[in-house]
Design a protein around this motif. Sequence first.
Motif, PDB file in Angstrom:
ATOM      1  N   ASP A   1     -20.319  60.355  34.019  1.00 35.95           N
ATOM      2  CA  ASP A   1     -21.396  60.082  34.984  1.00 35.95           C
ATOM      3  C   ASP A   1     -22.354  59.000  34.483  1.00 35.95           C
ATOM      4  O   ASP A   1     -23.054  58.372  35.288  1.00 35.95           O
ATOM      5  N   GLN A   2     -22.374  58.759  33.164  1.00 40.07           N
ATOM      6  CA  GLN A   2     -23.243  57.710  32.627  1.00 40.07           C
ATOM      7  C   GLN A   2     -22.763  56.327  33.035  1.00 40.07           C
ATOM      8  O   GLN A   2     -23.532  55.376  33.020  1.00 40.07           O
TER       9      GLN A   2
ATOM     10  N   LYS B   1     -21.059  69.049  40.930  1.00 42.39           N
ATOM     11  CA  LYS B   1     -21.476  67.646  40.777  1.00 42.39           C
ATOM     12  C   LYS B   1     -22.594  67.554  39.736  1.00 42.39           C
ATOM     13  O   LYS B   1     -23.471  68.427  39.683  1.00 42.39           O
ATOM     14  N   GLY B   2     -22.575  66.520  38.908  1.00 39.89           N
ATOM     15  CA  GLY B   2     -23.697  66.207  38.022  1.00 39.89           C
ATOM     16  C   GLY B   2     -24.009  67.253  36.964  1.00 39.89           C
ATOM     17  O   GLY B   2     -25.165  67.468  36.621  1.00 39.89           O
TER      18      GLY B   2
ATOM     19  N   HIS C   1     -17.169  64.561  38.502  1.00 42.68           N
ATOM     20  CA  HIS C   1     -16.721  65.751  39.232  1.00 42.68           C
ATOM     21  C   HIS C   1     -15.506  65.443  40.106  1.00 42.68           C
ATOM     22  O   HIS C   1     -14.614  66.269  40.251  1.00 42.68           O
TER      23      HIS C   1
ATOM     24  N   HIS D   1     -20.761  57.950  37.769  1.00 40.02           N
ATOM     25  CA  HIS D   1     -21.353  58.968  38.649  1.00 40.02           C
ATOM     26  C   HIS D   1     -20.348  59.768  39.473  1.00 40.02           C
ATOM     27  O   HIS D   1     -20.698  60.304  40.529  1.00 40.02           O
ATOM     28  N   ASN D   2     -19.089  59.807  39.041  1.00 43.05           N
ATOM     29  CA  ASN D   2     -18.127  60.596  39.830  1.00 43.05           C
ATOM     30  C   ASN D   2     -17.187  61.414  38.944  1.00 43.05           C
ATOM     31  O   ASN D   2     -16.026  61.650  39.308  1.00 43.05           O
TER      32      ASN D   2
ATOM     33  N   GLY E   1     -23.738  67.254  33.804  1.00 42.65           N
ATOM     34  CA  GLY E   1     -23.863  66.720  32.451  1.00 42.65           C
ATOM     35  C   GLY E   1     -22.610  66.053  31.905  1.00 42.65           C
ATOM     36  O   GLY E   1     -22.421  66.005  30.684  1.00 42.65           O
ATOM     37  N   TYR E   2     -21.773  65.511  32.789  1.00 44.67           N
ATOM     38  CA  TYR E   2     -20.517  64.886  32.348  1.00 44.67           C
ATOM     39  C   TYR E   2     -20.768  63.516  31.708  1.00 44.67           C
ATOM     40  O   TYR E   2     -21.626  62.763  32.180  1.00 44.67           O
TER      41      TYR E   2
ATOM     42  N   ASP F   1     -13.761  61.614  46.582  1.00 46.38           N
ATOM     43  CA  ASP F   1     -14.813  60.631  46.289  1.00 46.38           C
ATOM     44  C   ASP F   1     -14.868  59.571  47.389  1.00 46.38           C
ATOM     45  O   ASP F   1     -14.825  58.377  47.132  1.00 46.38           O
TER      46      ASP F   1
END
Length: 134
Positions: A75-76, A68-69, A82, A79-80, A71-72, A117
């Motif tokens: 996600d900006q 999770k999290g 992953h 936030h999901n 640097g994708y 999710d």
Amino acid sequence: MNIEVKTSQETELIDITQRVKEIVRDAGAKDGLCVIYTPHTTTGIIVNENEARLREDILSALDKAVPKGAGYQHDQIDHNAHSHLRAILLGPSVTIPIENGNLALGTWQSIFLVELDGPRKRSVHVSVHALQRI
Ligand code: ZN
């Protein structure tokens, strides 16, 4: 036919084998194919053993493979990332042969919807395709 599932965790495996078997039985196809498909971008469909510790291992392996999290870009905005990436690893569908009116599952095989999710309301599409033997 649709199977409606209300998930209760962020990630979890939901065994839908019995519900799929009922749909196949009601369809009455002797020989054919059953396609189990999820129309969501953050779920997957898998076939594997329903053993409590293995279910935990599957979720933790996905967590290690796609943390999770990390640097994708997505996600900006959502936030999901992953969850989407884990869903891509699993795939949205499986196809199982139908032989003599039954799913040709092995002794230790179960069908799972994998929530990636949650919790959310999910649906799984189950279609039965009869084959004519030649
Ligand atoms: Zn998203």
